[in-house]
Design an enzyme around this catalytic site. Structure first.
Site, PDB file in Angstrom:
ATOM      1  N   TYR A 109       0.862  -1.193   0.000  1.00  0.00           N
ATOM      2  CA  TYR A 109       0.000   0.000   0.000  1.00  0.00           C
ATOM      3  C   TYR A 109       0.892   1.235   0.000  1.00  0.00           C
ATOM      4  O   TYR A 109       1.902   1.295   0.711  1.00  0.00           O
ATOM      5  CB  TYR A 109      -0.903   0.034   1.237  1.00  0.00           C
ATOM      6  CG  TYR A 109      -1.654   1.344   1.406  1.00  0.00           C
ATOM      7  CD1 TYR A 109      -2.921   1.515   0.878  1.00  0.00           C
ATOM      8  CD2 TYR A 109      -1.066   2.421   2.085  1.00  0.00           C
ATOM      9  CE1 TYR A 109      -3.602   2.720   1.014  1.00  0.00           C
ATOM     10  CE2 TYR A 109      -1.738   3.629   2.216  1.00  0.00           C
ATOM     11  CZ  TYR A 109      -2.998   3.777   1.682  1.00  0.00           C
ATOM     12  OH  TYR A 109      -3.661   4.963   1.810  1.00  0.00           O
ATOM     13  N   GLU A 197      -3.919   7.344  -3.549  1.00  0.00           N
ATOM     14  CA  GLU A 197      -3.722   5.996  -3.032  1.00  0.00           C
ATOM     15  C   GLU A 197      -3.358   5.051  -4.173  1.00  0.00           C
ATOM     16  O   GLU A 197      -3.947   5.124  -5.251  1.00  0.00           O
ATOM     17  CB  GLU A 197      -4.984   5.466  -2.345  1.00  0.00           C
ATOM     18  CG  GLU A 197      -5.198   5.974  -0.934  1.00  0.00           C
ATOM     19  CD  GLU A 197      -6.343   5.259  -0.242  1.00  0.00           C
ATOM     20  OE1 GLU A 197      -6.257   5.081   0.986  1.00  0.00           O
ATOM     21  OE2 GLU A 197      -7.317   4.879  -0.920  1.00  0.00           O
TER      22      GLU A 197
END
Length: 388
Positions: A109, A197
């Site tokens: 991530y 993101e």
């Protein structure tokens, strides 16, 4: 303002962030051509909507034949997608991103957002890719590595290495992540983004880092500086009432309750919603009509509230600081007559000329309950809503 995944990836590629080979389609006729251009013997079709969790809602499908890929694309286009993030409301699928499939060794991530407390951009990385970062923070916070980029000094190379070491990367992967994070920083600062993101950022079987997904939010207040980005806005992904409210400079958010709220001031609106819940009810919306409330804005506000069929009663809570309550009362009366409100309306006025305003409402002959206190008004609205 949110971007679609394919739009975000186009911006990624401009700053050197690797993404899978892919192309967006708006009809199934072009799927075969796109699949052959991409090559390979397996492809993924990804519904383009402004929501995460698409895979759980059937919005991400892998196909090993072109016929299956065409069928999967056909099934998505023209339909709506409900995901855990759409709160039961389906979003229309007007385009589908077709991409190559990749052999995934690890899922990471990587994200960035504005840390308002420190007045810096915070970059977050985690070895728990594929999961919601909120879940990772709650269950395994030790898996999150963060660095803060100072607005004056900018992002430093050693900070990128900190992120890489925290993810357990080695060798050329460290320089690859440095290039990705540096590109993100340039993209973030040059375009006034509020959030980015990459989830997941994958490590392929060949050891390459690739942004498998992409999410970008742009600060609405800065869109005037970025007309090309503003043109990427997709109004079909927004709640119709919220979109209409923005045209009139009203702050409106649809909720799941049955008590419509019309309040001037965001803080007062939050307090009003809390009192509705305290009295056993559920607010149907957040609606801040602003300090410079006018009769026209009140009329628009009523129309927005009534566009929700779940609303069974309306609570109007106005504090007359900048505006006079008697003028607001006249606006409420005019709006109810114009819109044709046929559900109970409870009004509480406080501040400048509140007694005169309340007297106007009481003598209007309309179905308006006037309450002296906010608690009394919330209680009455909840009672009226339950009886409807």
């Amino acid at each position: 303002m949110n971007l679609h995944e394919y739009q975000a990836k186009e911006l990624f590629r401009k700053v050197g962030i690797p993404t899978p080979n892919g192309e967006v389609v708006i009809d199934s006729d072009s799927v075969e051509v796109v699949a052959k251009d991409i090559g390979g013997n397996a492809w993924v079709a990804k519904a383009q909507v402004h929501a995460g969790g698409r895979g759980k809602g059937g919005g991400v499908k892998i196909s090993t034949s072109i016929d299956d890929l065409v069928a999967a694309t056909n099934q998505m286009l023209g339909n709506t997608l409900i995901t855990p993030q759409t709160h039961g409301r389906g979003l229309p699928i007007n385009s589908v991103l077709i991409e190559e499939t990749l052999d995934i060794e690890r899922e990471l991530y990587l994200g960035a957002l504005v840390d308002r407390d420190q007045e810096k951009i915070v970059y977050m990385a985690s070895s728990a890719g594929g999961m919601d970062i909120e879940q990772v923070a709650a269950e395994t916070p030790e898996k999150i590595v963060t660095v803060h980029a100072d607005p004056a000094a900018g992002l430093q190379a050693y900070q990128c290495r900190q992120l890489a070491f925290g993810l357990g990367l080695e060798g050329k992967q460290i320089s690859a992540l440095t290039k990705i994070v540096t590109g993100l920083h340039r993209l973030f600062t040059h375009n006034d983004l509020s959030l980015v993101e990459i989830n997941p950022l994958i490590i392929t079987a060949d050891g390459e880092l690739v942004a498998l997904d992409a999410k970008i939010n742009i600060d609405d207040n800065a869109l005037y500086r970025h007309p090309k980005l503003k043109d990427l806005h997709d109004p079909s992904q927004e709640d119709a009432a919220e979109l209409e409210a923005s045209k009139h400079e009203l702050n409106y958010i649809t909720l799941d309750g049955n008590i419509g709220c019309m309040v001037n001031g965001a803080g007062l609106a939050m307090a009003t919603m809390d009192l509705i819940k305290l009295q056993g009810g559920e607010p149907a919306n957040f609606l801040d009509v602003g300090g410079g409330t006018t009769a026209e804005r009140v009329a628009v506000a009523f129309k927005l509230i009534l566009s929700d069929s779940k609303v069974k009663a309306i609570l109007v809570n106005i504090f007359g600081g900048i505006v006079r309550c008697d003028l607001i009362a006249e606006g409420i009366i005019s709006a109810i007559q114009e819109v044709g409100v046929d559900i109970p309306v409870v009004v509480r006025l406080e501040g400048t000329n509140a007694p005169q305003g309340m007297a106007l409402l009481k003598s209007s002959g309309l179905n308006i309950d006037v309450e002296d206190t906010l608690t009394g008004a919330a209680k009455k609205a909840v009672e009226k809503g339950a009886q409807a």
